[in-house]
Design a protein around this motif. Structure first.
Motif, PDB file in Angstrom:
ATOM      1  N   LEU A  93      -7.090  -2.228  -3.290  1.00 56.78           N
ATOM      2  CA  LEU A  93      -5.610  -2.297  -3.352  1.00 56.78           C
ATOM      3  C   LEU A  93      -4.935  -2.748  -2.282  1.00 56.78           C
ATOM      4  N   ARG A  94      -5.783  -2.362  -0.929  1.00 57.15           N
ATOM      5  CA  ARG A  94      -4.971  -2.837   0.228  1.00 57.15           C
ATOM      6  C   ARG A  94      -5.110  -4.234   0.576  1.00 57.15           C
ATOM      7  N   ALA A  95      -6.100  -5.006  -0.055  1.00 53.64           N
ATOM      8  CA  ALA A  95      -6.349  -6.472   0.029  1.00 53.64           C
ATOM      9  C   ALA A  95      -5.313  -7.017  -0.675  1.00 53.64           C
ATOM     10  N   ASP A  96      -4.874  -6.661  -2.011  1.00 55.68           N
ATOM     11  CA  ASP A  96      -3.833  -7.075  -3.049  1.00 55.68           C
ATOM     12  C   ASP A  96      -2.700  -6.975  -2.561  1.00 55.68           C
ATOM     13  N   PHE A  97      -2.356  -5.872  -2.003  1.00 53.77           N
ATOM     14  CA  PHE A  97      -0.914  -5.387  -1.685  1.00 53.77           C
ATOM     15  C   PHE A  97      -1.044  -5.264  -0.056  1.00 53.77           C
ATOM     16  N   PRO A  98      -1.001  -6.274   0.542  1.00 52.22           N
ATOM     17  CA  PRO A  98      -1.016  -5.905   2.148  1.00 52.22           C
ATOM     18  C   PRO A  98       0.201  -5.191   2.779  1.00 52.22           C
ATOM     19  N   GLY A  99       1.496  -5.228   2.220  1.00 50.98           N
ATOM     20  CA  GLY A  99       2.425  -4.724   2.783  1.00 50.98           C
ATOM     21  C   GLY A  99       2.555  -3.176   2.375  1.00 50.98           C
ATOM     22  N   LEU A 100       1.728  -2.595   1.406  1.00 49.55           N
ATOM     23  CA  LEU A 100       1.535  -1.410   1.092  1.00 49.55           C
ATOM     24  C   LEU A 100       0.774  -0.366   1.655  1.00 49.55           C
ATOM     25  N   ALA A 101       1.447   0.866   2.194  1.00 49.59           N
ATOM     26  CA  ALA A 101       0.483   1.949   2.560  1.00 49.59           C
ATOM     27  C   ALA A 101      -0.212   2.476   1.481  1.00 49.59           C
ATOM     28  N   VAL A 102      -1.692   2.452   1.447  1.00 47.62           N
ATOM     29  CA  VAL A 102      -2.498   3.058   0.576  1.00 47.62           C
ATOM     30  C   VAL A 102      -3.343   4.239   1.102  1.00 47.62           C
ATOM     31  N   GLU A 103      -3.067   5.437   0.719  1.00 47.17           N
ATOM     32  CA  GLU A 103      -3.849   6.655   1.513  1.00 47.17           C
ATOM     33  C   GLU A 103      -4.594   7.574   0.346  1.00 47.17           C
ATOM     34  N   PRO A 104      -5.546   7.121   0.181  1.00 45.49           N
ATOM     35  CA  PRO A 104      -6.168   7.880  -1.015  1.00 45.49           C
ATOM     36  C   PRO A 104      -6.880   9.156  -0.554  1.00 45.49           C
ATOM     37  N   LEU A 105      -6.616  10.094  -1.761  1.00 45.08           N
ATOM     38  CA  LEU A 105      -6.849  11.504  -1.558  1.00 45.08           C
ATOM     39  C   LEU A 105      -8.108  11.928  -2.224  1.00 45.08           C
ATOM     40  N   ALA A 106      -9.255  12.224  -1.739  1.00 52.04           N
ATOM     41  CA  ALA A 106     -10.423  12.810  -2.733  1.00 52.04           C
ATOM     42  C   ALA A 106     -10.273  14.460  -2.839  1.00 52.04           C
ATOM     43  N   ALA A 107      -9.824  14.601  -3.958  1.00 50.13           N
ATOM     44  CA  ALA A 107      -9.482  16.160  -4.363  1.00 50.13           C
ATOM     45  C   ALA A 107      -9.465  16.307  -5.681  1.00 50.13           C
ATOM     46  N   ASP A 108      -9.636  17.581  -6.149  1.00 45.77           N
ATOM     47  CA  ASP A 108      -9.685  17.992  -7.418  1.00 45.77           C
ATOM     48  C   ASP A 108      -8.349  18.579  -7.878  1.00 45.77           C
ATOM     49  N   PHE A 109      -7.318  17.814  -8.333  1.00 44.98           N
ATOM     50  CA  PHE A 109      -5.961  18.357  -8.636  1.00 44.98           C
ATOM     51  C   PHE A 109      -5.902  19.232  -9.584  1.00 44.98           C
ATOM     52  N   THR A 110      -6.842  19.455 -10.392  1.00 39.76           N
ATOM     53  CA  THR A 110      -6.985  20.705 -11.340  1.00 39.76           C
ATOM     54  C   THR A 110      -6.892  21.941 -10.561  1.00 39.76           C
ATOM     55  N   ALA A 111      -7.438  22.164  -9.567  1.00 41.00           N
ATOM     56  CA  ALA A 111      -7.465  23.329  -8.738  1.00 41.00           C
ATOM     57  C   ALA A 111      -6.496  23.486  -7.669  1.00 41.00           C
TER      58      ALA A 111
END
Length: 309
Positions: free
Chosen positions: A107-125
């Motif tokens: 995504l960073r490569a395809d949307f260079p002006g966008l801040a992409v901040e992934p969050l590895a987490a279990d959102f069900t908890a």
């Protein structure tokens, strides 16, 4: 709980949480499922996102932040991001950190002006999102809400409402339909869904030192009309004993491990669930055959109620 604790507890109860499907291999297999001719949800939802992208963008507005729950490969959100005006940040949340990092890099490569901040987490908890940088909009595609019991789904939606801090939620919901179509979608001719199901046991072998014989377990998926859900199981083909992390579990022929539910909703039924969670249902977009739906949910009133085909 982590995978070790939750998997062992699930073996005792003969029920494993479907979130543990998604290690790197499980995520890869699920991407293959989404490309299968029998699996209508992905292509139907993609078509809806493509057809109505400008409507979604107008509702989201400029300078927004998008949070995708259960992001996976983040394929669908691309249609949203392409239509948005100057989105400020994209926060993909997923339990599979390795898969998430690969998707974020693309995504960073395809949307260079966008801040992409992934969050590895279990959102069900639980989930600790960074402070918002713009209007925060939630995105929960793929009908994943159907994996939760209705009361659990209501509680999850309520947590989404709090995490979005006044922002709206765009969510995909699979609709009630002919059982034959559902059966085909979860019992594909190529056996990819069966491999996805059995990968849960393969993951236990890889990560927990278990000794599951994958050939001794059959994939079973069927529609349960009174509960309006698909059930997915792994069924023991013979009497067997399995060792997991030093603990032995015995199974008779025909015993099953319940690995997933996928609830199907009517449009009105899901809108009622959303209201219970503190949302005000807005527009609903469906395909012509009414197989799948996208719902716009606001945490406050004043939203028009209509259905777009």
């Amino acid at each position: 709980m982590n995978f070790h604790e939750d998997f062992v507890a699930g073996l005792r109860e003969r029920r494993i949480a479907p979130k543990w499907f998604y290690d790197a291999e499980g995520s890869r297999l699920f991407e293959r499922i989404c490309e299968l001719p029998e699996y209508y949800p992905t292509r139907t939802e993609l078509a809806l996102l493509d057809r109505h992208a400008d409507e979604f963008a107008a509702r989201i507005g400029p300078g927004a932040e998008i949070v995708e729950f259960g992001a996976g490969a983040s394929v669908k959100v691309r249609l949203l991001l392409q239509a948005l005006e100057a989105p400020r940040r994209f926060v993909p949340v997923d339990i599979s950190g390795e898969h998430l990092a690969e998707a974020a890099a693309a995504l960073r490569a395809d949307f260079p002006g966008l801040a992409v901040e992934p969050l590895a987490a279990d959102f069900t908890a639980s989930l600790a999102l960074p402070p918002p940088v713009g209007r925060r909009i939630g995105f929960f595609p793929g009908s994943s809400i159907g994996n939760f019991e209705p009361d659990e789904a209501c509680a999850l939606l309520a947590r989404f409402r709090r995490w979005l801090d006044g922002g709206a939620l765009l969510i995909g919901v699979d609709l009630i339909k002919e059982p034959a179509l559902l059966h085909a979608a979860y019992n594909d001719a190529r056996g990819v869904t069966a491999a996805f199901n059995r990968n849960l046991l393969a993951r236990a072998n890889r990560e927990l030192g278990a000794d599951f014989d994958l050939s001794a377990w059959a994939h079973a998926a069927f529609y349960h009309p009174p509960l309006r859900r698909i059930e997915m199981h792994l069924v023991s083909r013979r009497r067997q004993a399995v060792c997991v992390a030093g603990e032995v579990f015995e199974f008779d022929e025909g015993d099953s491990l319940h690995t997933e539910n996928s609830y199907k909703y009517s449009v009105d039924g899901f809108r009622a669930l959303a209201r219970r969670a503190g949302f005000e249902p807005g527009p609903v977009w469906t395909d012509a055959a009414r197989r799948f739906s996208l719902h716009w949910l606001e945490p406050a009133g004043g939203v028009s109620e209509r259905t777009s085909g």
